[in-house]
Design an enzyme around this catalytic site. Structure first.
Site, PDB file in Angstrom:
ATOM      1  N   GLU A 154       0.812  -1.219   0.000  1.00  0.00           N
ATOM      2  CA  GLU A 154       0.000   0.000   0.000  1.00  0.00           C
ATOM      3  C   GLU A 154       0.850   1.275   0.000  1.00  0.00           C
ATOM      4  O   GLU A 154       0.791   2.089   0.923  1.00  0.00           O
ATOM      5  CB  GLU A 154      -0.953  -0.011   1.195  1.00  0.00           C
ATOM      6  CG  GLU A 154      -1.945  -1.158   1.157  1.00  0.00           C
ATOM      7  CD  GLU A 154      -2.808  -1.256   2.415  1.00  0.00           C
ATOM      8  OE1 GLU A 154      -3.726  -2.091   2.431  1.00  0.00           O
ATOM      9  OE2 GLU A 154      -2.559  -0.498   3.380  1.00  0.00           O
ATOM     10  N   GLU A 307      -6.444  -8.146  -0.727  1.00  0.00           N
ATOM     11  CA  GLU A 307      -6.948  -8.103   0.648  1.00  0.00           C
ATOM     12  C   GLU A 307      -8.415  -7.681   0.662  1.00  0.00           C
ATOM     13  O   GLU A 307      -8.832  -6.813  -0.108  1.00  0.00           O
ATOM     14  CB  GLU A 307      -6.169  -7.085   1.501  1.00  0.00           C
ATOM     15  CG  GLU A 307      -4.738  -7.439   1.785  1.00  0.00           C
ATOM     16  CD  GLU A 307      -4.077  -6.393   2.679  1.00  0.00           C
ATOM     17  OE1 GLU A 307      -4.799  -5.625   3.356  1.00  0.00           O
ATOM     18  OE2 GLU A 307      -2.834  -6.330   2.695  1.00  0.00           O
TER      19      GLU A 307
END
Length: 702
Positions: A154, A307
């Site tokens: 991320e 995710e």
């Protein structure tokens, strides 16, 4: 859509989650792998935050534990994505290299104590990242169970410190060449901001009043490029070590965006996405569709859901339960829209650390829990659907007639301080448009400015505030060659440097639209203005209105009340062989959907399955190598009868004679290519011999 890379084909649908063996005793590892096999897990992401375990002291590496964990997975037939751990530098690194800590806009240097605490441009940090990536690639890059590389995690930390100052200035020199060009682009004559040397330029740090809008936008662009450069350095080390499996890094939605994804997409072998719901209502399913369509569009084909949350929805400081039916339904929603995976963060819920209340596939309660039973059931379902993973030989994985322009510049521009209204938020505007189209059953792609539009009938341009001449010409060319364009308020008001274009709004698109606004008229919270038309239902405007004049357009809706009463609100104009709509008002959710009914009718754009959307059924066709797969996800409250020239993969039933789809359930139907038009849905009429689409597995779930 991205034009690079072959479609990602992992050989089967990937199922699993992040696995962090260094956080657990070895006896737990063996239990984990046994339970993974029970749940039909076939892939995990290994150790995205394990730098301190891999390199406990600078230059001293310990990989023995990771060797053992990987072999345990491989012996069980479980593949893995190997993460580089660079999102979480260990304490020794920040102690040795304090200059590599991030600095906030207020000048505060952050201290170690969390993840993502680094200055992305710091040389020591970049060197340490290259080193650990190379060592991991040399050791594991050719492992037969390695499915891909998950670089970093991320990307998104923005630094305002001295390393960013230097990096930003170099970036600006490359972009503008000399200071005269920069000063002109940013309009620095205002407030005596004209720069006489590059060293005078700072990032948009805290200052007395308002920062320069051009500087703010360029710094966001620089930050994305700097993070992309850091990613590429790691990818280059992995390739230099001889590893040939796909390399990716996980984009993040929904709340923040510090990346310009279209440029990143050219450098990723496959797009991967972390996606967390932000609602417990049916808005959650609209969010699944939005995130999936974005990821598929960035990737230009199949993508990876890296995710999601297994049993919770984090909302307003609360960890709210995520029911089993939502976990299964939403997982199918991602796959319907092109995901090759159903992955979670994480496999086992942590008992210590900052995210100990972040749910796992294996909850704190263990195997005797609704959460784990759901995980096992989902694994069974995915095995039944495995054939859908094969990418089509050619063409898109999901065909869409409608494209929505999406770009980080629009997001960042509307975050600039002191615009006419702080109530207009780019992400919400894009989601509102996408939501309305989804509720009408319309398949949708997102596109970057300048992308090929050959396969689309309708182009939507919502709130793209900064716009260069090339983008305006691209939009106009689509309309003039036969397409339908829909432009909303706050599009094209400024150039790419945030300089307002004079002569009436929206500056670059006035000629195409045949209309312009002389004044922007935001509304106070709670104020609504009614719009009336001879062609459709009355509409309600909130938050934003404009004082519109017509040149060669005609008014479709006019303001019926308030200071703009009688003036045009929504216009239509002929544009060459096509047409252009201008929507000058923000509409309430029901009104926006009513307007889209009218626009879609005029553009002759049809839903995926006629009649499905009004019954609360989301219908998506995923194209594969040999067949089409129709996903029907029933979010409504009334059972329906489905008739289709194909087989339901969930139950094995031939649906040529029909079957029952219960409210709240899902099914996937194998069809011959381009046969979705032959599928019919209707409100169920009870009969003793009704055939239920759901399998025994689904009945147990219900």
């Amino acid at each position: 859509m991205s034009t690079c890379h072959q479609p990602f084909d992992p050989g089967h649908l990937l199922y699993g989650g992040d696995w962090n063996p260094d956080q657990w005793p070895r006896e737990v590892w063996r239990e984990d792998v046994a339970l993974m096999r029970k749940a039909h897990v076939n892939t995990v992401t290994v150790c995205p935050f394990s730098w301190a375990s891999m390199e406990p002291r600078e230059g001293h590496y310990e990989f023995g534990w990771l060797d053992d964990a990987i072999e345990l997975l491989a012996d069980a037939g479980i593949g893995f994505f190997l993460a580089t751990p660079t999102a979480s530098p260990p304490p020794w690194f920040t102690l040795a290299h304090p200059d590599a800590l991030a600095v906030t806009p207020s000048g505060v240097q952050l201290r170690h104590g969390s993840r993502d605490t680094y200055a992305i441009a710091a040389p020591a940090y970049r060197e340490a990242c290259r080193r650990i990536s190379r060592l991991l690639a040399e050791r594991y890059g050719k492992h037969p169970a390695l499915r891909g590389w998950h670089v970093h995690n991320e990307y998104g930390t923005i630094d305002y410190g001295p390393h960013a100052e230097r990096g930003f200035r170099h970036w600006l020199k490359d972009k503008y060449g000399d200071l005269d060009n920069l000063n002109d682009a940013w309009g620095t004559s205002f407030w005596s901001q004209r720069y006489g040397s590059w060293e005078e330029i700072l990032p948009p740090v805290a200052t007395q009043y308002l920062p320069n809008p051009g500087l703010v936008l360029d710094f966001r662009r620089y930050s994305s490029d700097e993070m992309r450069s850091a990613y590429l350095e790691q990818a280059e080390q992995i390739r230099a070590a001889g590893s040939t499996v796909p390399i990716t890094t996980n984009f993040m939605l929904p709340d923040w965006n510090n990346l310009e994804q279209w440029s990143w997409a050219e450098d990723l072998d496959v797009i991967s996405l972390d996606h967390y719901l932000d609602s417990t209502s049916h808005e959650a399913e609209a969010h699944v569709a939005y995130g999936s369509d974005l990821a598929r569009s960035w990737s230009g084909g199949p993508w990876i859901l890296m995710e999601q949350n297994a049993t919770q929805i984090k909302l307003r400081g609360r960890a709210l339960p995520k029911p089993p039916e939502r976990t299964i339904r939403d997982s199918l929603g991602y796959i319907a829209r092109g995901s090759q995976s159903c992955m979670f963060f994480q496999w086992r819920a942590s008992t210590a650390g900052a995210e100990q209340w972040h749910s796992g596939m294996l909850p704190h309660a263990g195997v005797d829990s609704e959460g784990f039973r759901t995980v096992v059931q989902l694994g069974q379902i995915l095995k039944r659907l495995d054939e859908v993973h094969l990418p089509p030989v050619d063409g898109p994985i999901v065909h869409a007639d409608v494209a929505i322009v999406w770009h980080a510049d629009g997001w960042w521009a509307l975050q600039t301080p002191d615009l006419p209204s702080a109530d207009i938020i780019y992400a919400k505007e894009l989601r509102a448009t996408h939501r309305a189209l989804r509720r009408l059953g319309i398949a949708t792609d997102f596109v970057a400015p300048g992308a090929s539009l050959d396969s689309y009938r309708l182009l939507v341009v919502p709130c793209l505030y900064p716009m260069d001449e090339q983008t305006a010409a691209w939009i106009s060319a689509f309309a003039r060659t036969g397409g339908t364009v829909v432009v909303t308020y706050l599009s094209g008001l400024a150039d790419s440097n945030m300089r307002v274009l004079p002569g009436g709004y929206p500056g670059r698109l006035r000629d195409l639209l045949g209309a312009y606004s002389e004044a922007l008229c935001p509304l106070e919270p709670g104020v609504r203005h009614r719009l009336l038309s001879a062609r459709g239902k009355p509409l309600d405007a909130v938050a934003w209105t404009e004082h519109v004049h017509l040149t060669h357009a005609r008014s479709v809706y006019s303001y019926a009340e308030g200071p703009l009463a009688g003036l045009p609100a929504i216009t239509w104009a002929r544009a060459g062989a096509g047409s252009a709509w201008y929507v000058s008002a923000q509409l309430t959710r029901p009104s926006l959907q009513d307007l889209w009914c009218l626009i879609l009718h005029d553009a002759d754009v049809k839903p995926t399955v006629v009649g499905a959307a009004p019954l609360g059924i989301e219908a998506v066709v995923r194209r594969s190598r040999d067949a089409d797969y129709l996903f029907l996800m029933h979010d409504g409250e009334i059972d329906v009868d489905v008739t289709a020239p194909g087989v339901d993969l969930m139950s094995g039933i031939d649906l040529s004679e029909g079957g029952l789809l219960r409210a709240g359930s899902c099914t996937v139907i194998r069809l011959q290519p381009n046969a979705a038009h032959a599928v019919s849905v209707a409100i169920h009429k009870p009969a003793d011999d009704s055939t239920h689409l759901e399998s025994d597995l689904n009945r147990e779930y219900q």
